[in-house]
Scaffold this motif. Structure first.
Motif, mmCIF file in Angstrom:
data_model
loop_
_atom_site.group_PDB
_atom_site.id
_atom_site.type_symbol
_atom_site.label_atom_id
_atom_site.label_comp_id
_atom_site.label_asym_id
_atom_site.label_seq_id
_atom_site.Cartn_x
_atom_site.Cartn_y
_atom_site.Cartn_z
ATOM 1 N N UNK A 106 0.827 -1.212 0.000
ATOM 2 C CA UNK A 106 0.000 0.000 0.000
ATOM 3 C C UNK A 106 0.860 1.260 0.000
ATOM 4 N N UNK A 107 2.144 1.106 -0.250
ATOM 5 C CA UNK A 107 3.132 2.172 -0.340
ATOM 6 C C UNK A 107 3.349 2.890 0.995
ATOM 7 N N UNK A 108 3.036 2.230 2.087
ATOM 8 C CA UNK A 108 3.415 2.762 3.402
ATOM 9 C C UNK A 108 4.880 2.417 3.603
ATOM 10 N N UNK A 109 5.587 3.223 4.371
ATOM 11 C CA UNK A 109 7.025 2.996 4.514
ATOM 12 C C UNK A 109 7.466 2.952 5.968
ATOM 13 N N UNK A 110 8.566 2.274 6.154
ATOM 14 C CA UNK A 110 9.275 2.214 7.424
ATOM 15 C C UNK A 110 10.754 2.263 7.093
ATOM 16 N N UNK A 111 11.570 2.750 8.003
ATOM 17 C CA UNK A 111 12.989 2.868 7.674
ATOM 18 C C UNK A 111 13.872 2.446 8.837
ATOM 19 N N UNK A 112 15.118 2.168 8.485
ATOM 20 C CA UNK A 112 16.152 1.848 9.462
ATOM 21 C C UNK A 112 17.437 2.481 8.973
ATOM 22 N N UNK A 113 18.294 2.816 9.898
ATOM 23 C CA UNK A 113 19.584 3.371 9.510
ATOM 24 C C UNK A 113 20.655 2.943 10.484
ATOM 25 N N UNK A 114 21.879 2.963 9.990
ATOM 26 C CA UNK A 114 23.033 2.623 10.800
ATOM 27 C C UNK A 114 24.185 3.510 10.335
ATOM 28 N N UNK A 115 24.962 3.992 11.271
ATOM 29 C CA UNK A 115 26.131 4.799 10.946
ATOM 30 C C UNK A 115 27.307 3.844 10.723
ATOM 31 N N UNK A 116 27.984 4.007 9.589
ATOM 32 C CA UNK A 116 29.118 3.147 9.222
ATOM 33 C C UNK A 116 30.320 4.020 8.909
ATOM 34 N N UNK A 117 31.461 3.389 8.831
ATOM 35 C CA UNK A 117 32.702 4.103 8.549
ATOM 36 C C UNK A 117 33.278 3.644 7.219
ATOM 37 N N UNK A 118 33.708 4.601 6.423
ATOM 38 C CA UNK A 118 34.403 4.293 5.178
ATOM 39 C C UNK A 118 35.830 4.775 5.347
ATOM 40 N N UNK A 119 36.761 3.851 5.124
ATOM 41 C CA UNK A 119 38.178 4.166 5.238
ATOM 42 C C UNK A 119 38.883 3.477 4.070
ATOM 43 N N UNK A 120 39.189 4.242 3.048
ATOM 44 C CA UNK A 120 39.775 3.684 1.830
ATOM 45 C C UNK A 120 41.293 3.594 1.866
ATOM 46 N N UNK A 121 41.911 3.903 2.986
ATOM 47 C CA UNK A 121 43.377 3.826 3.092
ATOM 48 C C UNK A 121 43.820 2.409 3.319
#
Length: 121
Positions: A106-121
């Motif tokens: 029915x196009x209702x939404x729910x969300x989740x998020x997480x903080x991550x680290x990017x380290x390309x070195x």
């Protein structure tokens, strides 16, 4: 008293109209529930991730999931398992918000998020 009774019938008729004529339990109107399985908060992302369990969400009543890294849309999934596609090498180093928005039929939404680290070195 008669006015109060008439208003009650009208309100009941409107409620039936907007619910398709059937009284549904509150849970039937809830948005999808979603949570990240992986990565966990603070995880360091490295190497290309394509449709694998290193980036996965699970939930209930899901028909589609859209993944984002900060404000950049990564991919859209229409079938479980709900995995994201990301190549951390395309993003600058630092802490990023990985977000998933799940939609139901029915196009209702729910969300989740997480903080991550990017380290390309």
């Amino acid at each position: 008293m008669k006015l109060k009774h008439a208003f009650g019938k009208r309100a009941l008729a409107l409620a039936a109209l907007f619910s398709g004529g059937a009284a549904l339990p509150a849970a039937a109107h809830a948005a999808p529930k979603i949570t990240f399985v992986k990565p966990t908060a603070g995880a360091q992302l490295s190497g290309e991730i394509r449709q694998e369990s290193r980036c996965e969400v699970r939930g209930t009543d899901i028909r589609r999931v859209v993944f984002y890294l900060d404000s950049t849309q990564l991919n859209t999934e229409s079938n479980a398992p709900w995995n994201c596609d990301i190549d951390p090498r395309k993003y600058s180093d630092g802490t990023k918000r990985l977000r998933a928005i799940a939609y139901d039929s029915r196009v209702r939404s729910g969300s989740a998020e997480v903080m991550v680290s990017i380290n390309n070195n």
